[in-house]
Design an enzyme around this catalytic site. Structure first.
Site, mmCIF file in Angstrom:
data_model
loop_
_atom_site.group_PDB
_atom_site.id
_atom_site.type_symbol
_atom_site.label_atom_id
_atom_site.label_comp_id
_atom_site.label_asym_id
_atom_site.label_seq_id
_atom_site.Cartn_x
_atom_site.Cartn_y
_atom_site.Cartn_z
ATOM 1 N N ARG A 78 -3.390 6.470 -2.051
ATOM 2 C CA ARG A 78 -3.351 6.426 -0.587
ATOM 3 C C ARG A 78 -3.788 7.753 0.036
ATOM 4 N NH1 ARG A 78 -3.211 2.337 -2.379
ATOM 5 N NH2 ARG A 78 -1.803 0.576 -2.077
ATOM 6 N N SER A 124 2.299 -2.278 5.156
ATOM 7 C CA SER A 124 3.282 -1.407 4.502
ATOM 8 C C SER A 124 3.463 -0.139 5.331
ATOM 9 C CB SER A 124 2.820 -1.056 3.093
ATOM 10 O OG SER A 124 2.679 -2.218 2.317
ATOM 11 N N GLU A 132 3.039 5.578 5.971
ATOM 12 C CA GLU A 132 1.627 5.357 5.653
ATOM 13 C C GLU A 132 0.747 5.379 6.894
ATOM 14 O OE1 GLU A 132 -1.082 2.043 3.279
ATOM 15 O OE2 GLU A 132 0.994 2.359 2.709
#
Length: 351
Positions: free
Chosen positions: A160, A239, A343
């Site tokens: 990520r 998410s 995130e």
């Protein structure tokens, strides 16, 4: 190039949250994108880049500057090579490659947002990450004042993360190039256990390409991860937290806390993350810390379908969302000594 003033930004995000921007520009060509960025940089105006809005949390006060919405179009296939303009809708691009019989991004079906955002976050799901297929990224380098082409290695991809995320004020992604695979109508090897189980193949095996895409879409929809305006579980950023990656000492301390709280026989999810590091599940942590699906009584709540998604039930503000996020972070930290990291990108606010 369209220009609006005091323009609402909430409709441009999947959360449907956030105040207005002083100025909103919509660019439909690479040259328009570069011109808008240069103008902002030369005048010292704060600049917010918006693609599909699926990874943004904008403060209720909005953005005191210029918001640039990248709406460029362009999808080109040359054999197994794919080039996408940054503004291309990602889900449509995945569907196009599957229809063309090309494997490599089929497990990323249903992920909302634009193609230009995928290298920034190194988007991944169901055992695939874009870093495995991206060959080059064309970007405007604001520091150098020129367009550059970065190889996969130069993008510095990790979980990520990427060079673009590391230096958010430097690069504006214009185009993304991929190297896909012609496997005779079959998918790339299926790495994710849940997907393999539903498909009836062994992990590492292949399945019919279109079937894999449809299976992933079904799995995502069951978790509220496919956009549906009528379903408030999808009024989210998917998410909200990344899966924690722990070094050996952190992981040992984490296991002690797990056993103390849940019993000696409890084994949390654990996946090798390289260099003596272990990745565990943020969703598991949230659930075991006491935050079940549907948790919350206000206008921002945990999704009724997936503990990792924080949602706007229709009347939330960004502060409502952040209050819930902070409660979850504090609860997981108190329970397991692990600090969750958001995130989505926050604009004008922070956890």
């Amino acid at each position: 190039m369209q220009e609006l003033h005091d323009a609402p930004l909430a409709p441009l995000t999947t959360f449907r949250l956030g105040g207005p921007a002083n100025r909103l520009i919509t660019a439909v060509t690479d040259d328009e994108v570069i011109a808008a960025v240069r103008e902002a940089d030369e005048s010292g105006t704060p600049l917010l880049i918006i693609g599909g809005g699926s990874n943004l949390v904008i403060g209720d006060k909005g953005f005191d500057g210029t918001a640039l919405r990248i709406a460029t179009k362009g999808l080109r296939l040359d054999g197994t090579r794919l080039e996408l303009a940054a503004g291309e809708v990602w889900t449509e691009a995945v569907a196009h490659t599957v229809a063309a019989g090309l494997a490599g991004i089929e497990c990323l079906a249903g992920i909302p947002g634009s193609a230009g955002a995928t290298p920034i976050q190194n988007v991944g799901a169901y055992g695939q990450e874009v870093s495995a297929t991206i060959t080059e990224v064309v970007a405007y380098d604001r520091r150098a004042g020129e367009t550059v082409v970065l190889s996969n290695a130069e993008c510095a991809f990790s979980y990520r993360h990427s060079r673009f995320k590391e230096h958010p004020e430097r690069y504006v992604v214009l185009r993304v190039r991929f190297g896909l695979e012609d496997a005779g109508g079959l998918s790339a090897p299926v790495r994710y256990a849940e997907t393999a189980r539903v498909l009836g193949v062994e992990p590492g095996g292949r399945a019919e390409l279109a079937t894999v895409r449809e299976t992933v879409l079904g799995l995502r929809a069951g978790k509220g991860m496919v956009l549906d305006p009528a379903d408030h579980d999808t009024w989210s950023a998917g998410s909200f937290f990344t899966n924690p990656v722990l070094d050996a000492g952190q992981y040992a301390a984490f296991l002690d806390r797990v056993r103390e709280r849940l019993g000696e026989e409890t084994a949390p999810p654990a996946y090798p993350a390289g260099e003596g590091r272990t990745k565990t599940s943020a969703a598991w942590l949230i659930d075991k810390a006491g935050f079940a699906k549907g948790y919350g009584s206000g206008p921002a709540r945990i999704s009724t379908k997936h503990t990792l998604a924080l949602t706007n039930r229709g009347e939330a503000t960004t502060e409502d969302l952040l209050a819930l996020a902070r409660e979850v972070v504090a609860g997981v930290r108190d329970a397991f000594g692990v600090t969750l990291v958001n995130e989505p990108v926050t604009v004008g606010v922070s956890l």
